[in-house]
Design a protein around this motif. Structure first.
Motif, mmCIF file in Angstrom:
data_model
loop_
_atom_site.group_PDB
_atom_site.id
_atom_site.type_symbol
_atom_site.label_atom_id
_atom_site.label_comp_id
_atom_site.label_asym_id
_atom_site.label_seq_id
_atom_site.Cartn_x
_atom_site.Cartn_y
_atom_site.Cartn_z
ATOM 1 N N GLY A 299 0.819 -1.209 0.000
ATOM 2 C CA GLY A 299 0.000 0.000 0.000
ATOM 3 C C GLY A 299 0.852 1.258 0.000
ATOM 4 N N LEU A 300 1.957 1.257 0.767
ATOM 5 C CA LEU A 300 2.860 2.416 0.766
ATOM 6 C C LEU A 300 3.590 2.547 -0.570
ATOM 7 C CD1 LEU A 300 4.394 2.177 4.352
ATOM 8 C CD2 LEU A 300 2.745 3.846 3.506
ATOM 9 N N ALA A 301 3.963 1.401 -1.162
ATOM 10 C CA ALA A 301 4.585 1.445 -2.485
ATOM 11 C C ALA A 301 3.621 2.031 -3.509
ATOM 12 C CB ALA A 301 5.024 0.041 -2.905
ATOM 13 N N VAL A 302 2.348 1.690 -3.382
ATOM 14 C CA VAL A 302 1.323 2.244 -4.274
ATOM 15 C C VAL A 302 1.236 3.766 -4.108
ATOM 16 C CG1 VAL A 302 -1.172 2.322 -4.695
ATOM 17 C CG2 VAL A 302 -0.009 0.126 -4.453
ATOM 18 N N ALA A 303 1.415 4.258 -2.875
ATOM 19 C CA ALA A 303 1.369 5.699 -2.646
ATOM 20 C C ALA A 303 2.446 6.414 -3.460
ATOM 21 C CB ALA A 303 1.538 6.002 -1.159
ATOM 22 N N LEU A 304 3.629 5.817 -3.579
ATOM 23 C CA LEU A 304 4.690 6.394 -4.414
ATOM 24 C C LEU A 304 4.264 6.443 -5.878
ATOM 25 C CD1 LEU A 304 7.740 4.585 -2.803
ATOM 26 C CD2 LEU A 304 7.432 7.064 -2.897
ATOM 27 N N VAL A 305 3.660 5.354 -6.338
ATOM 28 C CA VAL A 305 3.177 5.298 -7.728
ATOM 29 C C VAL A 305 2.096 6.348 -7.954
ATOM 30 C CG1 VAL A 305 2.063 3.849 -9.461
ATOM 31 C CG2 VAL A 305 3.766 2.860 -7.926
ATOM 32 N N LEU A 306 1.223 6.535 -6.971
ATOM 33 C CA LEU A 306 0.148 7.517 -7.097
ATOM 34 C C LEU A 306 0.702 8.924 -7.244
ATOM 35 C CD1 LEU A 306 -2.539 6.299 -4.523
ATOM 36 C CD2 LEU A 306 -2.494 5.981 -6.986
ATOM 37 N N LEU A 307 1.746 9.249 -6.476
ATOM 38 C CA LEU A 307 2.335 10.589 -6.596
ATOM 39 C C LEU A 307 2.954 10.797 -7.972
ATOM 40 C CD1 LEU A 307 4.006 11.164 -3.118
ATOM 41 C CD2 LEU A 307 2.170 12.501 -4.138
ATOM 42 N N ALA A 308 3.686 9.792 -8.462
ATOM 43 C CA ALA A 308 4.269 9.909 -9.803
ATOM 44 C C ALA A 308 3.179 10.018 -10.862
ATOM 45 C CB ALA A 308 5.172 8.708 -10.084
ATOM 46 N N ALA A 309 2.092 9.256 -10.700
ATOM 47 C CA ALA A 309 0.980 9.319 -11.646
ATOM 48 C C ALA A 309 0.267 10.658 -11.574
ATOM 49 C CB ALA A 309 -0.008 8.183 -11.365
ATOM 50 N N ALA A 310 0.138 11.212 -10.365
ATOM 51 C CA ALA A 310 -0.503 12.522 -10.218
ATOM 52 C C ALA A 310 0.289 13.594 -10.940
ATOM 53 C CB ALA A 310 -0.653 12.866 -8.739
ATOM 54 N N ALA A 311 1.623 13.533 -10.831
ATOM 55 C CA ALA A 311 2.470 14.509 -11.515
ATOM 56 C C ALA A 311 2.350 14.379 -13.031
ATOM 57 C CB ALA A 311 3.921 14.321 -11.086
ATOM 58 N N GLU A 312 2.271 13.140 -13.514
ATOM 59 C CA GLU A 312 2.167 12.909 -14.954
ATOM 60 C C GLU A 312 0.803 13.325 -15.498
ATOM 61 O OE1 GLU A 312 2.824 11.704 -18.865
ATOM 62 O OE2 GLU A 312 4.242 12.064 -17.238
ATOM 63 N N MET A 313 -0.253 12.865 -14.837
ATOM 64 C CA MET A 313 -1.600 13.084 -15.351
ATOM 65 C C MET A 313 -2.107 14.487 -15.042
ATOM 66 S SD MET A 313 -3.076 9.334 -14.278
ATOM 67 C CE MET A 313 -4.598 9.463 -15.200
ATOM 68 N N GLY A 314 -1.642 15.062 -13.936
ATOM 69 C CA GLY A 314 -2.097 16.398 -13.570
ATOM 70 C C GLY A 314 -1.443 17.505 -14.362
ATOM 71 N N THR A 315 -0.404 17.177 -15.142
ATOM 72 C CA THR A 315 0.258 18.192 -15.980
ATOM 73 C C THR A 315 0.174 17.838 -17.466
ATOM 74 O OG1 THR A 315 2.426 17.082 -15.829
ATOM 75 C CG2 THR A 315 1.891 18.714 -14.127
ATOM 76 N N THR A 316 -0.584 16.802 -17.800
ATOM 77 C CA THR A 316 -0.622 16.359 -19.196
ATOM 78 C C THR A 316 -1.216 17.434 -20.103
ATOM 79 O OG1 THR A 316 -1.326 14.590 -20.671
ATOM 80 C CG2 THR A 316 -2.912 15.261 -18.986
ATOM 81 N N LEU A 317 -0.585 17.605 -21.249
ATOM 82 C CA LEU A 317 -1.075 18.556 -22.252
ATOM 83 C C LEU A 317 -1.284 17.876 -23.603
ATOM 84 C CD1 LEU A 317 1.231 21.596 -21.378
ATOM 85 C CD2 LEU A 317 -1.238 21.465 -21.021
ATOM 86 N N GLY A 318 -1.183 16.547 -23.632
ATOM 87 C CA GLY A 318 -1.383 15.827 -24.883
ATOM 88 C C GLY A 318 -0.300 16.076 -25.906
ATOM 89 N N LEU A 319 0.955 16.277 -25.465
ATOM 90 C CA LEU A 319 2.033 16.600 -26.405
ATOM 91 C C LEU A 319 2.311 15.470 -27.400
ATOM 92 C CD1 LEU A 319 4.548 18.444 -24.029
ATOM 93 C CD2 LEU A 319 2.554 19.343 -25.258
ATOM 94 N N PRO A 320 2.354 14.197 -26.981
ATOM 95 C CA PRO A 320 2.542 13.134 -27.980
ATOM 96 C C PRO A 320 1.411 13.091 -29.006
ATOM 97 C CG PRO A 320 3.004 12.303 -25.783
ATOM 98 C CD PRO A 320 2.379 13.653 -25.610
ATOM 99 N N GLN A 321 0.162 13.287 -28.545
ATOM 100 C CA GLN A 321 -0.970 13.289 -29.477
ATOM 101 C C GLN A 321 -0.923 14.509 -30.401
ATOM 102 O OE1 GLN A 321 -1.257 12.937 -26.173
ATOM 103 N NE2 GLN A 321 -2.067 10.882 -25.853
ATOM 104 N N LEU A 322 -0.450 15.635 -29.854
ATOM 105 C CA LEU A 322 -0.406 16.856 -30.650
ATOM 106 C C LEU A 322 0.625 16.760 -31.768
ATOM 107 C CD1 LEU A 322 -1.643 19.664 -30.873
ATOM 108 C CD2 LEU A 322 0.128 20.522 -29.342
ATOM 109 N N ILE A 323 1.759 16.142 -31.482
ATOM 110 C CA ILE A 323 2.792 16.020 -32.508
ATOM 111 C C ILE A 323 2.333 15.096 -33.636
ATOM 112 C CG2 ILE A 323 4.126 14.017 -31.713
ATOM 113 C CD1 ILE A 323 6.643 15.732 -32.069
#
Length: 435
Positions: A35-59
């Motif tokens: 569960g604590l390991a998942v918390a680390l994954v959640l933070l990394a996912a939050a940073a990725e998904m919370g700042t996504t701008l669709g750059l790969p799709q846009l290119i």
């Protein structure tokens, strides 16, 4: 056919590697530390998904996506994304630790800020190849880092213990992802800024950023609610259930989007019916195979067996939802995916209240399924989908009902009939296409 196989092999290998990593770490740690390991994954996912701008799709989809200058602008924005993501992790680490009842791990959670910082220097040129339907570069960027993160489990676990293992693996994967993206790129890495193009990217991407935040709540909100309301062990149990059932669905959904986004730039092929039948097939596969992996995890995860059919239904709904999102991205209507994800977000307070009424993980999953069905329905209405795949949706619904009734053989037969009818041609129940 070769393009499809290349695309699926890259996404499939990444999916299997991620699943293998999670299975091995869960076996090493048990539900509580997992569960604590998942918390680390959640933070990394939050940073990725919370700042996504669709750059790969846009290119891929933008008319200037092949331009060197435009690619340089995207690289500059990608670096800014990484910095913003790192700041988000630093600010959220302590509140998350307190929410989960483990304030002592806040310092460990802050180290996850390095992950988005590193990913900010990803080279985007491998995604540009998809404009010409060449998927090998993108597949390599996905598959190689994920495979390396699995290979690193044994040396990392030899000198680290507990959730720190997951942190090290996330860093290994992030560094490998950046390195591979630069090694296989055909153009040199460059950054530049042009205000007019930055505004274009933000107009395209800000709605996707809002959707990314909503999607984080969709994919991970239930884990946080379970951790806060039921404890870290239940959070670890639910997270492993999602890993077994949802991770391959997300990879399949991304493969679907990567393959059809360039095609939908040129024509408006109906993809909802295809994705719905894929969801039905996926449901059968997961309901059949996922229970076989549970004994490997140990006695602490035995409770997953009873909820896997429900989790499989929830995961299968991601495929038609991804098809709707792909069609929206191709037409520039980037606000539609965010609207379709709102019901899942609004369901979180209901889930929280259900815990006070004696509900548990099964109640959580049932509420999530109802909210996801609502989101798909809203997406269909807003997308004005024509022709409407009545027959395909009916077949997928029957498959889901049979799986929940433990009628696997009948569900498989129904799936075969559904694909046969799909191959024969359009259903007479479909609305005639006007687009």
């Amino acid at each position: 056919m070769i393009r499809i196989i290349t695309l699926l092999s890259g996404h499939g290998l990444a999916s299997l590697s991620t699943l293998a990593r999670n299975l091995l770490i869960a076996r090493l740690l048990g539900p509580q530390d997992y569960g604590l390991a998942v918390a680390l994954v959640l933070l990394a996912a939050a940073a990725e998904m919370g700042t996504t701008l669709g750059l790969p799709q846009l290119i891929v989809s933008h008319k200037k996506g092949a331009s060197r200058k435009f690619q340089g602008v995207l690289h500059s924005i990608q670096i800014a994304r990484g910095l913003l993501g790192a700041v988000m992790v630093l600010f959220c680490a302590a509140p998350l630790a307190n929410l989960l009842g483990a304030p002592e791990v806040a310092s460990l959670l802050r180290w996850a800020a390095i992950v988005p910082l590193v990913l900010g220097f990803t080279h985007l040129d491998p995604y540009r190849a998809q404009r010409h339907r060449k998927h090998l570069p993108h597949s390599l960027v996905l598959a190689i880092p994920a495979t390396l993160s699995v290979a690193a489990i044994w040396p990392v676990s030899a000198w680290q213990t507990g959730p720190q293992i997951m942190l090290s693996l996330l860093l290994v994967q992030a560094c490998a992802s950046v390195a591979v993206s630069h090694l296989i790129s055909r153009r040199p890495y460059r950054v530049c800024l042009q205000s007019s193009q930055v505004r274009q990217v933000l107009r395209y991407g800000l709605p996707l950023m809002g959707n990314g935040i909503l999607l984080f709540a969709v994919l991970h909100g239930e884990k946080l609610v379970a951790g806060a309301g039921l404890g870290l062990a239940e959070m670890g149990l639910l997270a492993m259930g999602f890993a077994l059932t949802l991770t391959p669905a997300l990879i399949l959904a991304r493969s679907f989007q990567a393959y059809y986004l360039p095609k939908l730039r040129q024509d408006r092929s109906p993809v909802l019916g295809l994705s719905t039948l894929l969801g039905g097939s996926y449901l059968i596969a997961v309901a059949s195979l996922a229970p076989l992996l549970v004994p490997f995890l140990g006695a602490g995860f035995a409770g997953l067996i009873s909820v896997i059919p429900l989790l499989a239904c929830l995961a299968a709904l991601r495929l038609p939802k991804s098809a709707l999102a792909t069609a929206a991205l191709a037409s520039g209507r980037t606000h539609l995916p965010a609207i379709a994800n709102l019901p899942r977000l609004l369901a979180l307070p209901i889930i929280w209240l259900s815990f006070g009424w004696g509900g548990g993980i099964e109640t959580l999953i049932r509420v999530a399924i109802l909210s996801e069905i609502t989101g798909v329905g809203i997406g269909i209405l807003l997308a004005h989908t024509t022709p409407f795949p009545t027959r395909d949706i009916l077949v997928a619904s029957v498959i889901a009902g049979l799986i929940l009734s433990d009628q696997l053989s009948l569900a498989t037969l129904t799936c075969v009939i559904g694909w046969t009818l799909y191959a024969v041609g359009p259903s007479p129940l479909r609305i005639r296409s006007t687009a």
